[in-house]
Each structure stands twice: as structure tokens, then as C-alpha cells.
Design an enzyme around this catalytic site. Structure first.
Site, short mmCIF file in Angstrom:
data_model
loop_
_atom_site.label_atom_id
_atom_site.label_comp_id
_atom_site.label_asym_id
_atom_site.label_seq_id
_atom_site.Cartn_x
_atom_site.Cartn_y
_atom_site.Cartn_z
NE ARG A 285 3.39 4.43 17.62
CZ ARG A 285 4.15 5.72 18.68
NH1 ARG A 285 5.26 5.94 18.57
NH2 ARG A 285 3.24 6.40 19.66
CD GLN A 314 7.39 0.57 22.09
OE1 GLN A 314 7.81 1.08 21.44
NE2 GLN A 314 6.97 1.35 22.88
P1 NDP Z 1 2.93 14.84 12.45
O1 NDP Z 1 1.26 14.97 12.36
O2 NDP Z 1 2.59 16.62 12.60
O3 NDP Z 1 3.23 14.54 11.29
C1 NDP Z 1 2.93 13.87 10.75
C2 NDP Z 1 3.27 13.32 9.14
O4 NDP Z 1 3.29 12.36 8.64
C3 NDP Z 1 2.54 14.53 8.01
O5 NDP Z 1 3.07 15.42 8.13
C4 NDP Z 1 1.72 13.45 7.61
O6 NDP Z 1 1.47 14.04 6.47
C5 NDP Z 1 2.76 12.49 7.01
N1 NDP Z 1 2.23 11.20 6.53
C6 NDP Z 1 0.88 10.41 7.06
N2 NDP Z 1 1.45 9.61 6.11
C7 NDP Z 1 1.94 8.98 5.72
C8 NDP Z 1 2.99 8.83 4.74
N3 NDP Z 1 1.62 7.42 4.69
N4 NDP Z 1 4.58 8.80 4.04
C9 NDP Z 1 4.44 10.11 4.05
N5 NDP Z 1 4.17 11.22 5.72
C10 NDP Z 1 3.22 10.20 5.67
O7 NDP Z 1 3.15 14.76 13.41
P2 NDP Z 1 4.77 14.43 14.65
O8 NDP Z 1 5.30 14.81 13.77
O9 NDP Z 1 4.82 15.34 16.14
O10 NDP Z 1 5.09 12.59 15.33
C11 NDP Z 1 4.96 11.72 13.82
C12 NDP Z 1 5.17 10.91 14.59
O11 NDP Z 1 6.52 10.06 15.18
C13 NDP Z 1 3.81 10.27 15.20
O12 NDP Z 1 2.59 9.44 14.48
C14 NDP Z 1 4.64 8.79 16.12
O13 NDP Z 1 3.92 7.50 15.51
C15 NDP Z 1 6.03 8.97 16.95
N6 NDP Z 1 6.02 10.08 17.57
C16 NDP Z 1 7.03 8.86 18.46
C17 NDP Z 1 7.55 9.97 19.60
C18 NDP Z 1 8.24 8.59 20.94
O14 NDP Z 1 9.11 9.02 21.83
N7 NDP Z 1 8.97 8.05 19.82
C19 NDP Z 1 7.11 10.48 20.25
C20 NDP Z 1 6.08 11.69 19.35
C21 NDP Z 1 5.10 10.31 18.10
P3 NDP Z 1 0.17 15.07 5.92
O15 NDP Z 1 -0.23 15.69 7.35
O16 NDP Z 1 0.82 15.84 4.64
O17 NDP Z 1 -0.68 14.39 5.84
#
Ligand code: NDP
Length: 400
Positions: A285, A314
Site C-alpha cells: 500500500r 488512487q
Molecule cells: P496476508 O494476510 O497473507 O499477509 C499479511 C502479513 O502481514 C501477515 O503475515 C501479517 O502477520 C503481517 N503483518 C501484519 N501487520 C504487520 C506489521 N505491523 N509488521 C509486519 N508484518 C505485519 O496478506 P497477503 O500476503 O495476501 O497480502 C499482504 C498485503 O498486500 C495486503 O494487505 C494488501 O495490502 C497487499 N496487496 C496488494 C495487492 C496489489 O495488487 N498490489 C494485491 C493483494 C494484496 P501475521 O499474520 O503474522 O500477524
């Protein structure tokens, strides 16, 4: 009967395609973690066609109208006079995509008195004010995993693009040049570099897996540590915080959700911790980074390159400084909306709507907010609060 308000990006400037580059999509049997692909009872669209723009309608019109519901589709989403804001007043369900987000702000949510369900056709529901949704008992859901691999591929592409200096070299070719020295003065091999991801969720881990065969050294930070067997398989170095990781890596990739805890986590102070000449790739993001601090770091050489596809707001205003920043490999927000991804998230939205109308549970892995609290995947990855302002700024694009 429900009124469904769907906000999608504009059709191609030359109109909807008459034919496509390929005739079919590869068959994907399932997601890496065992989650199944969307399982709607039926679909009314051709997989591999443009579904995410206004005329594509996510392939929902026949299904909704044949069940007596109303579907309104628009791309006009920003500002008080927008069609979105006018239609929101009596909408029961709002569907939006992160690529062209209909910001459901704390100011807008009270205007939507009938709103029960806010769906993200994709992943990342930060354009919905989750706190307001919690307070108003609106269910928020997204199509988890639908485009995680699409984004991971974009991350790997962008890292290679920046490290190898692809775009400027391509531009020399387009201009009729053969300026090898100009192309290669900023071109390196990725092999041997240290790459670190902030967050090792679906996308983060997929990026790490894809980078392993490049002979890179892999690092990560996440709130929860990965299972030991994954750390060993990928030979990962875990760091206790993002700040602890930055000094050790040549490439940083951001793969965490935007929420109050992560907003502007990349700023002047944290960029100082990076190795000089590091590359930063952000497909998560735009608001994870301080926009102007990134530009300053590119201009000073603290960053050798910045790339990704996410901006704030956006669409990005035409004068957004990243458009012309040096050594950037930015695209509009496209990574998660390949034709392959659109097929999956259109099917996922259909599945969620079927559950909602049938009164059956929405899959836990799709839920962000339900019953006045963070729920399902949202309870795991998000924190309560608001990081969704932006509609007013996005309006600048429309008016420019
Ligand atoms: P997931 O939910 O699988 O992964 C997100 C990860 O971020 C989890 O492991 C979570 O940790 C971790 N997390 C949460 N807060 C923090 C923090 N403060 N510091 C470090 N890690 C943190 O989601 P995805 O991997 O599928 O997607 C991730 C992000 O990518 C989405 O939220 C979205 O914003 C973005 N995205 C962008 C797209 C694009 O088109 N550009 C499309 C899809 C997604 P834990 O679970 O261990 O608590």
C-alpha cells in the site's frame, strides 16, 4: 431484494477488447496453503476476459438481476457529486477494488444507512474505515489469496527490473540507441544480494520462495515467526523488527497490510537505516511509505531504486512526485488485477454474495469484520482504527 453498488476502474481507452492475447488460462488446482480457489455455484463470465472494468461488471449482472437484485456499476467514485456518493445512500452492498478504491470513510458510512456488506474484489480492505464498519456492524470481506501470487510475481519482476536497470535500457532501445554503457552503469546481478521482506504472509512467503533459486540470501520480519521448517527450507534469517533488518539487506520488499501500526513505516528516519543504494519495492500500500521521504532518498542515492504499483491516493494525482522520481519502476495499481487474478476474484465475489443471500456463513478466510469486531483473517492481520482517508485527494485526479 438488495441494491449492489459496484465501483470498478474505467474501460480501456479504446473500448473493451474484441479479442485477447491468449485463448485460455492455465488451470490452478489450489493455493499453496491448502485453501481452495473460489467455489461459487456458477459463473456467468468467460475466464480470462476483462471483468474488473466497468463493462466487465465482475460478471455479476445476470446473477444479481435474475435473483431480483439491482446492480449499479460506476467508476465515478470521488467527491460529494460522484455517482458513488449519490448511489451509496440506499445501497445494501458495496463492492470495490483496491486498484480503484471507493473510499468508505467515516464521513461516508453514516450516509449509507442500508449498508450491510462491503466487499473487496481483491485483497486489502484498508479503503474501508474498519473502525466505522465495526461500529456500524457492517460485514467487510475480501477474496483472500485470489491475487497473492499475481503480486508476488510483480514483486520479483520489479526487483529484477530495478537491479538490472531494465526500463531505462528498454527506453534506449525504443529511442533507436545502442547505448550499452548508459544502460549498464546502474545494472547489477541479483545473485548474492540480501533480500528482506517486511511481512511473511501469503505474498511475502511467495516472494521468498520465488527468489530462492536466484541465489539470494533471504531475510524477513513478521509479527509472528514462520514455522521452523519453512525457515530452514528457505534458509531464512529472521529479524526482531523491520528496523533491525534494514541495515543487512540490499533489497527491501513490503508485504504487510496498511493499518495504523504500519502507516508510513518507511520515512526519513527508517530510510537512514537502509544500506546506501538499497532498492525498495512496495506492492502492498502506498501509505506504508512517506511519499516525499522516498523521493528524497532516491534523489540523494540512499535508495538506488523504488518500484511497485501502490500509491496514495488512487488514482494518483497527475503531479504525484513518484511519477517523475529518478530510478522509479512504478506502474499504476495493476499487480493484483491480471486477467488471471480477475477471474479468481470475480468468482470469489460471486461466492461471497451467494453465501450472503443464502444466509450461509462467509468463509472465515474471507472475513475482515463481522458482528461488530475484526473477524477471520482480519482479526489476524489488521488492527482496529482508521487509515483510509483519501477520497478528497483522489478527486484531484478527476478534476485535473
Ligand atoms: P496476508 O494476510 O497473507 O499477509 C499479511 C502479513 O502481514 C501477515 O503475515 C501479517 O502477520 C503481517 N503483518 C501484519 N501487520 C504487520 C506489521 N505491523 N509488521 C509486519 N508484518 C505485519 O496478506 P497477503 O500476503 O495476501 O497480502 C499482504 C498485503 O498486500 C495486503 O494487505 C494488501 O495490502 C497487499 N496487496 C496488494 C495487492 C496489489 O495488487 N498490489 C494485491 C493483494 C494484496 P501475521 O499474520 O503474522 O500477524
Amino acid at each position: 431484494m438488495a441494491k449492489v453498488l459496484c465501483v470498478l476502474y474505467d474501460d480501456p481507452v479504446d473500448g473493451m477488447p474484441m479479442s485477447y492475447a491468449r485463448d485460455d488460462l492455465p488451470v490452478i488446482e489450489g493455493y499453496g496453503d491448502g485453501q481452495t480457489l473460489p467455489t461459487p455455484k456458477a459463473i456467468d463470465f468467460v475466464p480470462g476476459t476483462l471483468l474488473g472494468s466497468v463493462s466487465g461488471e465482475l460478471g455479476l449482472r445476470d446473477y444479481l438481476e435474475s435473483n431480483g437484485h439491482t446492480l449499479v456499476v460506476t467508476s465515478d467514485k470521488d467527491g460529494p457529486d460522484s455517482e458513488f456518493e449519490r448511489e451509496l445512500v440506499d445501497a445494501d452492498i458495496v463492492i470495490s477494488q483496491p486498484f480503484w478504491p471507493a473510499y468508505l470513510t467515516p464521513e461516508r458510512i453514516p450516509k449509507a444507512q442500508n449498508l450491510k456488506l462491503a466487499l473487496t474484489a481483491g485483497i486489502g480492505s484498508d479503503h474501508v474505515d474498519l473502525q466505522a464498519a465495526i461500529d456500524r456492524n457492517i460485514t467487510v470481506a475480501e477474496v483472500t489469496f485470489c491475487n497473492s501470487i499475481s503480486v508476488a510475481e510483480h514483486v520479483v519482476m520489479t526487483i529484477l527490473d530495478l537491479v538490472r536497470n531494465l526500463v531505462p535500457s528498454h527506453e534506449w532501445a525504443v529511442q533507436g540507441g545502442w547505448n550499452i554503457a548508459d544502460c549498464v552503469t546502474r545494472s547489477y546481478d541479483l545473485e548474492g544480494m540480501h533480500v528482506g521482506t517486511v511481512a511473511a504472509g501469503r505474498i511475502g512467503v511467495a516472494v521468498l520462495r520465488r527468489l530462492k533459486p536466484f541465489g539470494t540470501h533471504l531475510h524477513y520480519y513478521d509479527k509472528h515467526r514462520l514455522p521452523l521448517e519453512v525457515e530452514e527450507e528457505l534458509d531464512l534469517t529472521y529479524h526482531e523488527s523491520p528496523e533491525a533488518m534494514y541495515p543487512f539487506v540490499d533489497v527491501v520488499t513490503l508485504n504487510c497490510p496498511l493499518h495504523p501500526e504500519t502507516e508510513e513505516m518507511i520515512n526519513d528516519e527508517t530510510l537512514k537505516l537502509f544500506k546506501r543504494g538499497a532498492y525498495l519495492v512496495n506492492t502492498a500500500r502506498g501509505k506504508l511509505t512517506d511519499r516525499d521521504a522516498v523521493v528524497r532518498a532516491l534523489e540523494s542515492g540512499q535508495l538506488a531504486g523504488y518500484g511497485g504499483d501502490v500509491w496514495f491516493p488512487q488514482p494518483a494525482p497527475k503531479d504525484h512526485p513518484w511519477r517523475l522520481a529518478p530510478h522509479n519502476a512504478m506502474t499504476p495499481h495493476i499487480s493484483g488485477t491480471s486477467l488471471s487474478a480477475q477471474t479468481r476474484y470475480a468468482a470469489g465475489i460471486r461466492e461471497i454474495l451467494e453465501s450472503f443471500f443464502d444466509g450461509t456463513p462467509i468463509r472465515d478466510e474471507y472475513l475482515i469484520v463481522q458482528g461488530g469486531a475484526l473477524a477471520g483473517v482480519g482479526a489476524h492481520s489488521y488492527t482496529e482504527g482508521n487509515a483510509t482517508g483519501g477520497s478528497e485527494e483522489a478527486e484531484k485526479f478527476k478534476n485535473a
